[in-house]
Design an enzyme around this catalytic site. Structure first.
Site, mmCIF file in Angstrom:
data_model
loop_
_atom_site.group_PDB
_atom_site.id
_atom_site.type_symbol
_atom_site.label_atom_id
_atom_site.label_comp_id
_atom_site.label_asym_id
_atom_site.label_seq_id
_atom_site.Cartn_x
_atom_site.Cartn_y
_atom_site.Cartn_z
ATOM 1 N N GLU A 1 -3.116 9.407 18.923
ATOM 2 C CA GLU A 1 -3.662 10.643 18.960
ATOM 3 C C GLU A 1 -4.804 10.951 18.048
ATOM 4 O OE1 GLU A 1 -0.387 10.114 18.407
ATOM 5 O OE2 GLU A 1 0.296 10.291 20.537
ATOM 6 N N SER A 12 0.992 6.228 2.483
ATOM 7 C CA SER A 12 1.955 7.350 3.242
ATOM 8 C C SER A 12 3.110 7.815 2.599
ATOM 9 C CB SER A 12 2.508 6.658 4.606
ATOM 10 O OG SER A 12 1.366 6.275 5.188
ATOM 11 N N GLN A 72 0.813 -1.163 -0.105
ATOM 12 C CA GLN A 72 0.172 0.006 0.069
ATOM 13 C C GLN A 72 1.119 1.221 0.116
ATOM 14 O OE1 GLN A 72 -1.676 0.676 3.786
ATOM 15 N NE2 GLN A 72 -3.115 2.180 3.231
ATOM 16 N N GLY A 73 0.748 2.042 -1.243
ATOM 17 C CA GLY A 73 1.749 3.287 -1.168
ATOM 18 C C GLY A 73 0.936 4.234 -0.983
ATOM 19 N N GLU A 76 -9.421 -1.370 6.296
ATOM 20 C CA GLU A 76 -8.304 -1.553 7.207
ATOM 21 C C GLU A 76 -8.547 -2.561 8.477
ATOM 22 O OE1 GLU A 76 -5.541 1.725 7.242
ATOM 23 O OE2 GLU A 76 -3.778 0.698 7.430
HETATM 24 C C1 LIG Z 1 4.182 -0.819 11.472
HETATM 25 C C2 LIG Z 1 3.759 0.334 10.246
HETATM 26 C C3 LIG Z 1 3.334 -0.102 9.069
HETATM 27 C C4 LIG Z 1 2.918 1.046 8.084
HETATM 28 N N1 LIG Z 1 2.251 0.270 7.066
HETATM 29 C C5 LIG Z 1 2.098 1.247 6.012
HETATM 30 C C6 LIG Z 1 1.846 0.779 4.519
HETATM 31 O O1 LIG Z 1 1.972 -0.495 4.263
HETATM 32 N N2 LIG Z 1 1.500 1.827 3.705
HETATM 33 C C7 LIG Z 1 1.260 2.957 4.046
HETATM 34 O O2 LIG Z 1 0.826 3.907 3.139
HETATM 35 N N3 LIG Z 1 1.592 3.558 5.261
HETATM 36 C C8 LIG Z 1 1.834 2.633 6.209
HETATM 37 N N4 LIG Z 1 2.133 2.996 7.542
HETATM 38 C C9 LIG Z 1 2.115 4.511 7.967
HETATM 39 C C10 LIG Z 1 1.009 5.138 8.733
HETATM 40 O O3 LIG Z 1 -0.264 4.926 8.168
HETATM 41 C C11 LIG Z 1 1.550 6.421 9.239
HETATM 42 O O4 LIG Z 1 2.668 6.022 9.853
HETATM 43 C C12 LIG Z 1 0.604 6.918 10.069
HETATM 44 O O5 LIG Z 1 -0.735 7.303 9.555
HETATM 45 C C13 LIG Z 1 1.141 8.226 10.907
HETATM 46 O O6 LIG Z 1 1.716 9.215 9.953
HETATM 47 P P1 LIG Z 1 2.977 9.763 10.093
HETATM 48 O O7 LIG Z 1 4.018 8.586 10.512
HETATM 49 O O8 LIG Z 1 3.488 10.488 8.829
HETATM 50 O O9 LIG Z 1 3.232 10.750 11.457
HETATM 51 P P2 LIG Z 1 2.335 12.087 11.389
HETATM 52 O O10 LIG Z 1 0.951 12.246 10.765
HETATM 53 O O11 LIG Z 1 3.461 13.100 10.885
HETATM 54 O O12 LIG Z 1 2.228 12.201 13.049
HETATM 55 C C14 LIG Z 1 3.362 12.612 13.805
HETATM 56 C C15 LIG Z 1 2.857 12.715 15.106
HETATM 57 O O13 LIG Z 1 1.903 13.829 15.278
HETATM 58 C C16 LIG Z 1 0.573 13.436 15.817
HETATM 59 N N5 LIG Z 1 -0.318 14.090 15.109
HETATM 60 C C17 LIG Z 1 -0.310 14.350 13.866
HETATM 61 N N6 LIG Z 1 -1.417 14.936 13.397
HETATM 62 C C18 LIG Z 1 -2.273 15.303 14.730
HETATM 63 C C19 LIG Z 1 -3.306 15.889 15.122
HETATM 64 N N7 LIG Z 1 -4.380 16.307 14.154
HETATM 65 N N8 LIG Z 1 -3.626 15.801 16.325
HETATM 66 C C20 LIG Z 1 -2.822 15.419 17.243
HETATM 67 N N9 LIG Z 1 -1.854 14.728 17.134
HETATM 68 C C21 LIG Z 1 -1.510 14.879 15.599
HETATM 69 C C22 LIG Z 1 0.744 11.745 15.324
HETATM 70 O O14 LIG Z 1 -0.148 11.265 16.557
HETATM 71 C C23 LIG Z 1 2.122 11.234 15.722
HETATM 72 O O15 LIG Z 1 2.296 11.304 17.066
HETATM 73 C C24 LIG Z 1 2.626 2.180 8.603
HETATM 74 C C25 LIG Z 1 3.167 2.704 9.648
HETATM 75 C C26 LIG Z 1 3.567 1.543 10.578
HETATM 76 C C27 LIG Z 1 3.987 1.966 12.286
#
Ligand SMILES: Cc1cc2nc3c(=O)[nH]c(=O)nc-3n(C[C@H](O)[C@H](O)[C@H](O)COP(=O)(O)OP(=O)(O)OC[C@H]3O[C@@H](n4cnc5c(N)ncnc54)[C@H](O)[C@@H]3O)c2cc1C
Length: 396
Positions: free
Chosen positions: A379, A132, A129-130, A247
């Site tokens: 969060e 993020s 899944q591409g 999901e």
């Molecule tokens: C094990 C694992 C597998 C994954 N697999 C996939 C995959 O196959 N394909 C894919 O596309 N993605 C995948 N992901 C990505 C996942 O969907 C993202 O990591 C997730 O949506 C969080 O985005 P981010 O890492 O960019 O963090 P950010 O969105 O940048 O968040 C950073 C921090 O800020 C907080 N935050 C952000 N916005 C808010 C808000 N509005 N209010 C309060 N707090 C906030 C978050 O909770 C976090 O603590 C995976 C992640 C993990 C950990």
């Protein structure tokens, strides 16, 4: 709600259980899957999905005409529950079975359904899944990967991150911006991208568990045929919502069984491991923490039933899915942290010297952090619960 199975559900449960008893070599699976080398794990999981497929258990909820079992929501929940109870590993093609496949079934053309679905079920083709990107996770609508039309093709450029299974995937469900002038959630298109296309560069990311289950991906001038658009041009956000709704699905139900099993194992450990010269279970603070976990896991089980009732009644998943995911991931973090405390200093080492049991607990403790991020961070889930369950003012 009456929690007992109806006679039909009981028969279905027995059928699943009998099949798992006959086909799952638990000891072999557990050892090979949780502590074996990564390549072997992938091969084993692929073979396991093949077995599930032959038995008619891959795509339990998929329509029969596309090779699924056509089972209802309750049967689906029972299936996941029994899988968790028997400690059966999830099929390797989780993203194909749970996200890409169901989205193709809803939005795909008939030729797309014929091309992709059966190979998802058999695990012949693994999907990733591409979605993020470095600047688009919780705020997925901010994604910047672009796709520009060039004749019968679109040319994709951009970077994705956290892409689970990309290193073994044949196909990727990929979101790219096709109209940069449109508002944030418009102008996005949903593509089915062949991971063997020139210009796709997959770089594994090693996690603190020591494994590299996800990757970053760089797409440079990747040409994707126009026919590989899923749904309509610039309508990708709507299509992506189908993927994201799938999901969490009915998995919440199985998570409470998994958590219950983990707690029972922790209690057994607390009877063996010593604290101040006595079995840890005799320590009142440990007992209190185990009691608290019991309460949380019971709440999770009942929330699972509530979520299921909502979907059965309305056809739409309610906010209970977010409650369940939050409760499960945070409780599992606390549960595995407690296990590590019971092990004491031994839990801190990364050289587990052949103690497979400790290795599994340590792996689970480190991996549990990721559970609080994937599929919606804690969060973000709290925001959803605050707004949709408690009716608090919107945060923006
Ligand atoms: C094990 C694992 C597998 C994954 N697999 C996939 C995959 O196959 N394909 C894919 O596309 N993605 C995948 N992901 C990505 C996942 O969907 C993202 O990591 C997730 O949506 C969080 O985005 P981010 O890492 O960019 O963090 P950010 O969105 O940048 O968040 C950073 C921090 O800020 C907080 N935050 C952000 N916005 C808010 C808000 N509005 N209010 C309060 N707090 C906030 C978050 O909770 C976090 O603590 C995976 C992640 C993990 C950990």
């Amino acid at each position: 709600m009456d929690f007992r199975d109806t006679p039909e559900e009981a028969a279905f449960r027995k059928e699943v259980r009998d099949w798992l008893d006959a086909n799952l070599d638990r000891a072999q699976m557990q050892t090979q899957l949780s502590v074996g080398p990564p390549e072997e794990r992938i091969d084993n999981l692929r073979a396991w999905q093949g077995k599930l497929h032959e038995g008619g258990w891959a795509g339990v909820s998929w329509p029969k005409e596309y090779g699924g079992r056509g089972a209802g929501l309750m049967e689906q929940a029972i299936f996941y529950q029994e899988m968790a109870r028997s400690k059966a590993p999830a099929p390797i093609n989780v993203i194909g079975l749970g996200m890409a496949g169901p989205t193709i079934i809803v939005h795909g053309r008939e030729d797309q359904k014929q091309r992709y679905l059966s190979k998802i079920l058999s695990a012949e083709e693994i999907w990733c899944q591409g979605f993020s990107e470095p600047g688009a996770g919780s705020d997925l609508g901010a994604l910047r990967s672009s796709a520009v039309q060039d004749g019968d093709h679109y040319v994709i450029n951009g970077q994705k991150v956290w892409t689970t299974l990309a290193h073994v995937a044949k196909w990727c469900i990929f979101l790219a911006r096709t109209d940069p002038e449109a508002p944030k959630h418009k102008g996005i298109t949903y593509f089915l991208v062949d991971m063997e296309s020139p210009g796709v560069d997959v770089r594994p990311l090693k996690q603190m568990t020591g494994t590299a289950e996800f990757n970053e991906m760089f797409f440079t001038d990747v040409r994707v045929p126009r026919e590989n658009i899923l749904g309509d041009l610039n309508d990708g956000w709507r299509v992506a919502m189908t993927t994201l709704m799938n999901e969490r699905g009915t998995l919440g139900f199985a998570l409470s069984v998994q958590a219950r099993i983990a707690l029972d194992e922790l209690i057994a450990k607390a009877k063996v491991l010593k604290r101040n010269g006595k079995p840890a279970i005799e320590d009142p603070v440990i007992r209190q923490r185990i009691g608290q976990l019991h309460v949380e896991i019971e709440a999770l089980r009942l929330t699972g039933y509530r979520a299921l009732s909502t979907v059965i009644k309305t056809g739409i998943p309610g906010p209970e899915g977010s409650l369940g995911k939050l409760l499960w991931s945070e409780s599992m973090k606390r549960l595995t942290d407690l296990a590590m405390e019971l092990y004491g200093p031994a839990g801190l080492t990364t050289e587990w010297k052949g103690d497979d049991d400790l290795k599994r607990w340590a792996f689970a403790a480190l991996r549990s952090r990721g559970n609080t991020i994937e599929a919606g961070t804690s969060e973000i889930l709290r925001n959803i619960i605050a707004e949709r369950v408690l009716g608090l003012p919107r945060h923006r």
